[in-house]
Design an enzyme around this catalytic site. Structure first.
Site, PDB file in Angstrom:
ATOM      1  N   PHE A  50       0.864  -1.191   0.000  1.00 31.88           N
ATOM      2  CA  PHE A  50       0.000   0.000   0.000  1.00 31.88           C
ATOM      3  C   PHE A  50       0.892   1.230   0.000  1.00 31.88           C
ATOM      4  N   THR A  68       2.543   6.986   1.785  1.00 34.21           N
ATOM      5  CA  THR A  68       3.582   7.886   2.302  1.00 34.21           C
ATOM      6  C   THR A  68       4.628   8.190   1.220  1.00 34.21           C
ATOM      7  N   HIS A  80       6.097  13.665   2.307  1.00 30.32           N
ATOM      8  CA  HIS A  80       4.695  13.758   2.777  1.00 30.32           C
ATOM      9  C   HIS A  80       4.322  12.500   3.527  1.00 30.32           C
ATOM     10  N   LEU A  95      -6.943   3.124   6.139  1.00 28.29           N
ATOM     11  CA  LEU A  95      -6.189   3.283   7.387  1.00 28.29           C
ATOM     12  C   LEU A  95      -7.085   3.045   8.597  1.00 28.29           C
ATOM     13  N   ALA A 108      -7.105  -0.612   9.138  1.00 27.69           N
ATOM     14  CA  ALA A 108      -5.834  -1.147   9.645  1.00 27.69           C
ATOM     15  C   ALA A 108      -5.541  -0.646  11.060  1.00 27.69           C
ATOM     16  N   ARG A 159      12.695 -16.021  39.225  1.00 33.58           N
ATOM     17  CA  ARG A 159      13.986 -15.398  39.519  1.00 33.58           C
ATOM     18  C   ARG A 159      14.020 -14.939  40.982  1.00 33.58           C
ATOM     19  N   GLN A 168       7.779  -5.306  46.658  1.00 34.57           N
ATOM     20  CA  GLN A 168       6.650  -4.421  46.342  1.00 34.57           C
ATOM     21  C   GLN A 168       6.846  -3.654  45.040  1.00 34.57           C
ATOM     22  N   GLU A 219       0.821   4.229  10.382  1.00 36.00           N
ATOM     23  CA  GLU A 219      -0.656   4.320  10.439  1.00 36.00           C
ATOM     24  C   GLU A 219      -1.094   5.572  11.197  1.00 36.00           C
ATOM     25  N   THR A 240       1.022   8.920  13.365  1.00 35.66           N
ATOM     26  CA  THR A 240       1.874   8.936  14.561  1.00 35.66           C
ATOM     27  C   THR A 240       1.013   9.151  15.818  1.00 35.66           C
TER      28      THR A 240
HETATM   29  P1  TGC Z   1      -9.239  15.721   6.134  1.00 39.85           P
HETATM   30  O1  TGC Z   1      -9.695  16.964   5.410  1.00 39.85           O
HETATM   31  O2  TGC Z   1      -9.396  15.637   7.601  1.00 39.85           O
HETATM   32  O3  TGC Z   1      -9.969  14.441   5.488  1.00 39.85           O
HETATM   33  C1  TGC Z   1     -10.062  14.253   4.077  1.00 39.85           C
HETATM   34  C2  TGC Z   1     -11.272  13.368   3.826  1.00 39.85           C
HETATM   35  O4  TGC Z   1     -11.072  12.077   4.427  1.00 39.85           O
HETATM   36  C3  TGC Z   1     -12.100  11.812   5.413  1.00 39.85           C
HETATM   37  N1  TGC Z   1     -11.432  11.131   6.528  1.00 39.85           N
HETATM   38  C4  TGC Z   1     -11.535   9.821   6.748  1.00 39.85           C
HETATM   39  N2  TGC Z   1     -12.251   8.863   6.155  1.00 39.85           N
HETATM   40  C5  TGC Z   1     -12.139   7.601   6.625  1.00 39.85           C
HETATM   41  N3  TGC Z   1     -11.327   7.263   7.649  1.00 39.85           N
HETATM   42  C6  TGC Z   1     -10.580   8.203   8.264  1.00 39.85           C
HETATM   43  N4  TGC Z   1      -9.759   7.856   9.269  1.00 39.85           N
HETATM   44  C7  TGC Z   1     -10.671   9.545   7.833  1.00 39.85           C
HETATM   45  N5  TGC Z   1     -10.085  10.702   8.207  1.00 39.85           N
HETATM   46  C8  TGC Z   1     -10.555  11.659   7.411  1.00 39.85           C
HETATM   47  C9  TGC Z   1     -12.634  13.164   5.778  1.00 39.85           C
HETATM   48  O5  TGC Z   1     -13.960  13.066   6.261  1.00 39.85           O
HETATM   49  C10 TGC Z   1     -12.569  13.891   4.441  1.00 39.85           C
HETATM   50  O6  TGC Z   1     -13.630  13.406   3.642  1.00 39.85           O
HETATM   51  P2  TGC Z   1     -14.349  14.384   2.542  1.00 39.85           P
HETATM   52  O7  TGC Z   1     -15.483  13.586   2.026  1.00 39.85           O
HETATM   53  O8  TGC Z   1     -14.735  15.631   3.291  1.00 39.85           O
HETATM   54  O9  TGC Z   1     -13.295  14.654   1.502  1.00 39.85           O
HETATM   55  O10 TGC Z   1      -7.729  15.462   5.685  1.00 39.85           O
HETATM   56  P3  TGC Z   1      -6.390  16.216   6.076  1.00 39.85           P
HETATM   57  O11 TGC Z   1      -5.576  16.398   4.833  1.00 39.85           O
HETATM   58  O12 TGC Z   1      -6.674  17.438   6.908  1.00 39.85           O
HETATM   59  O13 TGC Z   1      -5.607  15.113   6.952  1.00 39.85           O
HETATM   60  C11 TGC Z   1      -5.999  14.769   8.203  1.00 39.85           C
HETATM   61  C12 TGC Z   1      -4.981  13.811   8.865  1.00 39.85           C
HETATM   62  C13 TGC Z   1      -3.708  14.545   9.229  1.00 39.85           C
HETATM   63  C14 TGC Z   1      -5.633  13.323  10.138  1.00 39.85           C
HETATM   64  C15 TGC Z   1      -4.677  12.621   7.949  1.00 39.85           C
HETATM   65  O14 TGC Z   1      -4.075  12.991   6.795  1.00 39.85           O
HETATM   66  C16 TGC Z   1      -3.861  11.540   8.607  1.00 39.85           C
HETATM   67  O15 TGC Z   1      -4.457  10.627   9.185  1.00 39.85           O
HETATM   68  N6  TGC Z   1      -2.499  11.569   8.557  1.00 39.85           N
HETATM   69  C17 TGC Z   1      -1.674  10.453   9.000  1.00 39.85           C
HETATM   70  C18 TGC Z   1      -1.133   9.713   7.793  1.00 39.85           C
HETATM   71  C19 TGC Z   1      -1.075   8.236   8.000  1.00 39.85           C
HETATM   72  O16 TGC Z   1      -1.701   7.668   8.864  1.00 39.85           O
HETATM   73  N7  TGC Z   1      -0.332   7.571   7.138  1.00 39.85           N
HETATM   74  C20 TGC Z   1      -0.263   6.143   7.184  1.00 39.85           C
HETATM   75  C21 TGC Z   1       0.383   5.599   5.922  1.00 39.85           C
HETATM   76  S1  TGC Z   1       0.069   3.886   5.654  1.00 39.85           S
HETATM   77  C22 TGC Z   1       0.915   3.094   6.843  1.00 39.85           C
HETATM   78  O17 TGC Z   1       1.510   3.623   7.711  1.00 39.85           O
HETATM   79  C23 TGC Z   1       0.885   1.626   6.744  1.00 39.85           C
HETATM   80  S2  TGC Z   1       1.807   0.790   7.898  1.00 39.85           S
HETATM   81  C24 TGC Z   1       1.471  -0.773   7.400  1.00 39.85           C
HETATM   82  C25 TGC Z   1       1.879  -1.855   8.298  1.00 39.85           C
HETATM   83  O18 TGC Z   1       1.062  -2.295   9.166  1.00 39.85           O
HETATM   84  O19 TGC Z   1       3.010  -2.376   8.115  1.00 39.85           O
HETATM   85  P1  FAD Z   2       6.560  13.089   9.656  1.00 45.21           P
HETATM   86  O1  FAD Z   2       5.183  13.257   9.106  1.00 45.21           O
HETATM   87  O2  FAD Z   2       7.653  13.849   9.017  1.00 45.21           O
HETATM   88  O3  FAD Z   2       6.502  13.412  11.209  1.00 45.21           O
HETATM   89  C1  FAD Z   2       7.677  13.645  11.978  1.00 45.21           C
HETATM   90  C2  FAD Z   2       7.244  14.116  13.383  1.00 45.21           C
HETATM   91  O4  FAD Z   2       6.504  15.332  13.262  1.00 45.21           O
HETATM   92  C3  FAD Z   2       6.297  13.109  14.066  1.00 45.21           C
HETATM   93  O5  FAD Z   2       6.597  13.050  15.439  1.00 45.21           O
HETATM   94  C4  FAD Z   2       4.928  13.707  13.864  1.00 45.21           C
HETATM   95  O6  FAD Z   2       3.991  13.326  14.871  1.00 45.21           O
HETATM   96  C5  FAD Z   2       5.252  15.195  13.922  1.00 45.21           C
HETATM   97  N1  FAD Z   2       4.232  15.980  13.227  1.00 45.21           N
HETATM   98  C6  FAD Z   2       3.929  15.999  11.898  1.00 45.21           C
HETATM   99  N2  FAD Z   2       2.918  16.821  11.659  1.00 45.21           N
HETATM  100  C7  FAD Z   2       2.544  17.358  12.859  1.00 45.21           C
HETATM  101  C8  FAD Z   2       1.543  18.268  13.287  1.00 45.21           C
HETATM  102  N3  FAD Z   2       0.667  18.803  12.434  1.00 45.21           N
HETATM  103  N4  FAD Z   2       1.472  18.589  14.613  1.00 45.21           N
HETATM  104  C9  FAD Z   2       2.326  18.020  15.502  1.00 45.21           C
HETATM  105  N5  FAD Z   2       3.296  17.150  15.161  1.00 45.21           N
HETATM  106  C10 FAD Z   2       3.391  16.817  13.850  1.00 45.21           C
HETATM  107  N6  FAD Z   2       3.406   4.153   4.772  1.00 45.21           N
HETATM  108  C11 FAD Z   2       2.671   3.661   3.734  1.00 45.21           C
HETATM  109  O7  FAD Z   2       2.081   4.399   2.968  1.00 45.21           O
HETATM  110  N7  FAD Z   2       2.586   2.306   3.542  1.00 45.21           N
HETATM  111  C12 FAD Z   2       3.222   1.421   4.336  1.00 45.21           C
HETATM  112  O8  FAD Z   2       3.102   0.197   4.134  1.00 45.21           O
HETATM  113  C13 FAD Z   2       4.021   1.909   5.412  1.00 45.21           C
HETATM  114  N8  FAD Z   2       4.744   1.062   6.181  1.00 45.21           N
HETATM  115  C14 FAD Z   2       5.645   1.560   7.091  1.00 45.21           C
HETATM  116  C15 FAD Z   2       6.541   0.698   7.718  1.00 45.21           C
HETATM  117  C16 FAD Z   2       7.491   1.216   8.588  1.00 45.21           C
HETATM  118  C17 FAD Z   2       8.502   0.297   9.206  1.00 45.21           C
HETATM  119  C18 FAD Z   2       7.511   2.600   8.883  1.00 45.21           C
HETATM  120  C19 FAD Z   2       8.509   3.173   9.843  1.00 45.21           C
HETATM  121  C20 FAD Z   2       6.625   3.452   8.262  1.00 45.21           C
HETATM  122  C21 FAD Z   2       5.700   2.951   7.340  1.00 45.21           C
HETATM  123  N9  FAD Z   2       4.850   3.807   6.619  1.00 45.21           N
HETATM  124  C22 FAD Z   2       4.075   3.314   5.591  1.00 45.21           C
HETATM  125  C23 FAD Z   2       4.981   5.256   6.769  1.00 45.21           C
HETATM  126  C24 FAD Z   2       4.331   5.815   8.040  1.00 45.21           C
HETATM  127  O9  FAD Z   2       2.947   5.828   7.930  1.00 45.21           O
HETATM  128  C25 FAD Z   2       4.907   7.212   8.258  1.00 45.21           C
HETATM  129  O10 FAD Z   2       6.242   7.033   8.712  1.00 45.21           O
HETATM  130  C26 FAD Z   2       4.100   8.019   9.254  1.00 45.21           C
HETATM  131  O11 FAD Z   2       2.812   8.320   8.731  1.00 45.21           O
HETATM  132  C27 FAD Z   2       4.809   9.334   9.639  1.00 45.21           C
HETATM  133  O12 FAD Z   2       5.296  10.001   8.527  1.00 45.21           O
HETATM  134  P2  FAD Z   2       6.844  10.493   8.505  1.00 45.21           P
HETATM  135  O13 FAD Z   2       7.686   9.338   8.865  1.00 45.21           O
HETATM  136  O14 FAD Z   2       7.060  11.167   7.198  1.00 45.21           O
HETATM  137  O15 FAD Z   2       6.947  11.530   9.682  1.00 45.21           O
END
Ligand code: TGC
Ligand code: FAD
Length: 405
Positions: free
Chosen positions: A149, A152, A156, A260, A263, A289, A300, A384, A386
């Site tokens: 997937f 990231t 960004h 997300l 997940a 141990r 305690q 998923e 932070t």
């Molecule tokens: P925002 O304007 O708040 O939302 C845009 C549209 O999305 C809707 N929405 C959601 N829908 C479903 N589930 C959610 N959790 C949703 N959150 C928001 C929202 O209603 C809106 O819909 P519409 O119809 O109005 O367009 O978006 P924003 O750009 O202000 O961003 C908000 C923010 C910062 C919370 C969001 O971008 C975010 O969650 N950032 C964190 C990024 C993240 O989690 N990345 C993960 C990458 S994948 C990964 O890490 C996989 S790890 C895999 C493994 O297990 O190994």
């Molecule tokens: P940044 O966004 O640069 O954040 C750095 C720091 O700044 C963090 O502490 C954060 O909390 C803070 N920060 C950022 N914005 C704000 C704010 N507005 N206010 C306060 N603090 C803020 N992504 C995928 O798409 N698919 C995957 O399968 C996937 N797998 C992953 C596997 C691993 C092992 C790891 C480490 C990451 C993976 N990711 C994946 C990416 C992961 O989702 C991102 O690392 C995560 O979303 C954070 O993005 P970044 O690392 O760019 O940190």
């Protein structure tokens, strides 16, 4: 000398997986028979297939790729997706319990299942055409295909709406350019669900296949966390993606964010598994141990650690169970999922740190699972969304004010 021998003897015993579940508030009484059966089956599988090998794979920073087929066989890929599309046909609580048992083994193994089920199969099921569902889901469900997937990007992460990966219309195809970073499973993947902006700046989902020209997925090396999971980049250089590979039924950031949500829900349960493994090991160690002529569990300060651990685990279990009940009713909100992911992952990380102390010096070795869980959980705290991003999602939900804007 005597202490060293005692330590090594305790360590030797720890080589076998003696994990037992802990259910202080009798939450099992709230579960159904099929939940308990699923848990027992996955727990057995983890004891037989994961525990004996995971320290070595983690030590060598290798992904146990042979587990993909076994994960498919135990129904870990999309447990709550319909069986006719390669899923398990179970409910959301069963899905959570399966993730908990997998992460009890290792967060990286849970990641293998989370990505395949919630981040690849789910969007194809939810947003794909019937043709796309039939083409990809059975093979993903049975482990013939591995998926990844791509959301990231190098610049960004927390702010995916800023993504620069983009597609350009070219007749019956789109030309895809850009790069994704930190992508679990990418170097192994047969298919990647990739999120990119179209010429109007609207985020679209595409299914990119590994042999498409211009597509590569180099591995990211040097991770001290999630070492048994493979992570890489996705690089797109003029990749021609047929229009039939675009997910037709979603546009905008809510597409990837919905995946997300699915997940993150699994992680809220999964983290409890890592915490339980640390607690279980620490409890046993504290009884086996001795120092100053008594089991260290009699002191305690050790009891304070153990009592606080089981209290926090119990609170997390109740949170996960209630979230699962809401999810089954279709009522779990993204903000509720954020709260549970954030709380339960930090809970697990803090328990790993306390459990490490109870194990003394032995706690830093790979004779026990503690340091591996602790290092893994640093990733789980970040991916998923932070820890702080989830706090801001809760903050926005309760105040109505957007800290991101
Ligand atoms: P925002 O304007 O708040 O939302 C845009 C549209 O999305 C809707 N929405 C959601 N829908 C479903 N589930 C959610 N959790 C949703 N959150 C928001 C929202 O209603 C809106 O819909 P519409 O119809 O109005 O367009 O978006 P924003 O750009 O202000 O961003 C908000 C923010 C910062 C919370 C969001 O971008 C975010 O969650 N950032 C964190 C990024 C993240 O989690 N990345 C993960 C990458 S994948 C990964 O890490 C996989 S790890 C895999 C493994 O297990 O190994
Ligand atoms: P940044 O966004 O640069 O954040 C750095 C720091 O700044 C963090 O502490 C954060 O909390 C803070 N920060 C950022 N914005 C704000 C704010 N507005 N206010 C306060 N603090 C803020 N992504 C995928 O798409 N698919 C995957 O399968 C996937 N797998 C992953 C596997 C691993 C092992 C790891 C480490 C990451 C993976 N990711 C994946 C990416 C992961 O989702 C991102 O690392 C995560 O979303 C954070 O993005 P970044 O690392 O760019 O940190």
């Amino acid at each position: 000398m005597q202490n060293t021998d005692n330590g090594m003897a305790t360590a030797k015993k720890a080589k076998e997986d003696r994990f037992q579940g802990h259910d202080y508030y009798l939450i099992d009484e709230l579960l159904q028979e099929d939940h308990l059966l699923a848990r027992a089956a996955v727990r057995d599988w983890v004891k037989q297939e994961v525990s004996p090998i995971i320290e070595e794979y983690s030590d060598k920073a290798q992904c146990p790729t042979h587990l993909f087929k076994g994960l498919a066989e135990i129904g870990a890929f999309g447990p709550s997706l319909p069986a006719e599309y390669g899923g398990g046909g179970m409910d959301e609580i069963a899905y959570g319990i399966i993730m908990q048992e997998l992460e009890r083994g290792d967060s990286g193994v849970r990641s293998m299942a989370s990505v395949q089920g919630s981040l690849v199969m789910f969007p194809i099921y939810k947003f794909g055409s019937e043709e796309q569902r039939r083409k990809y889901l059975p093979k993903l469900g049975n482990g013939d295909f591995i998926g990844c997937f791509g959301l990231t990007e190098p610049d960004h992460g927390s702010n995916p709406s800023g993504m620069v990966t983009h597609i350009k219309d070219d007749g019956d195809a789109y030309i895809l350019n850009g790069a994704k970073m930190w992508i679990t499973n990418s170097p192994l993947a047969d298919v990647a669900v990739v999120w990119a902006k179209d010429e109007a700046g609207i985020i679209r989902g595409l299914i990119v296949e590994k042999d498409m020209k211009g597509f590569s997925a180099p591995e990211i090396k040097g991770k001290w966390s999630l070492r048994a999971s493979i992570t890489g980049e996705l690089v797109f250089e003029d990749v021609r993606v047929p229009k039939s590979n675009v997910l037709p039924n979603v546009q905008g950031l809510k597409g990837p964010l919905s995946c997300l949500s699915k997940a993150r829900y699994g992680i809220a349960w999964g983290a409890i598994g890592a915490a339980l493994d640390c607690y279980d090991s620490a409890l046993r160690y504290s009884l086996e141990r001795s120092q100053f002529g008594k089991p260290i569990g009699q002191f305690q300060l050790t009891q304070k650690k153990l009592a606080e651990m089981i209290t926090e685990i119990t609170k997390a279990q109740l949170l996960a169970w209630r979230l699962g009940t809401l999810a089954n009713q279709g009522k779990a909100t993204p903000a509720q999922i954020s709260m549970a992911k954030r709380n339960n992952v930090m809970m697990a990380l803090e328990i790993a740190r306390e459990a490490r102390q109870i194990h003394g010096g032995m706690g830093i070795t790979n004779e026990y699972p503690i340091m591996r869980h602790m290092m893994n959980l640093e990733t789980v705290l970040t991916y998923e969304g932070t820890h702080d991003i989830h706090l801001l999602i809760t903050g926005m939900d309760v105040t109505g004010l957007n800290a991101f804007g």
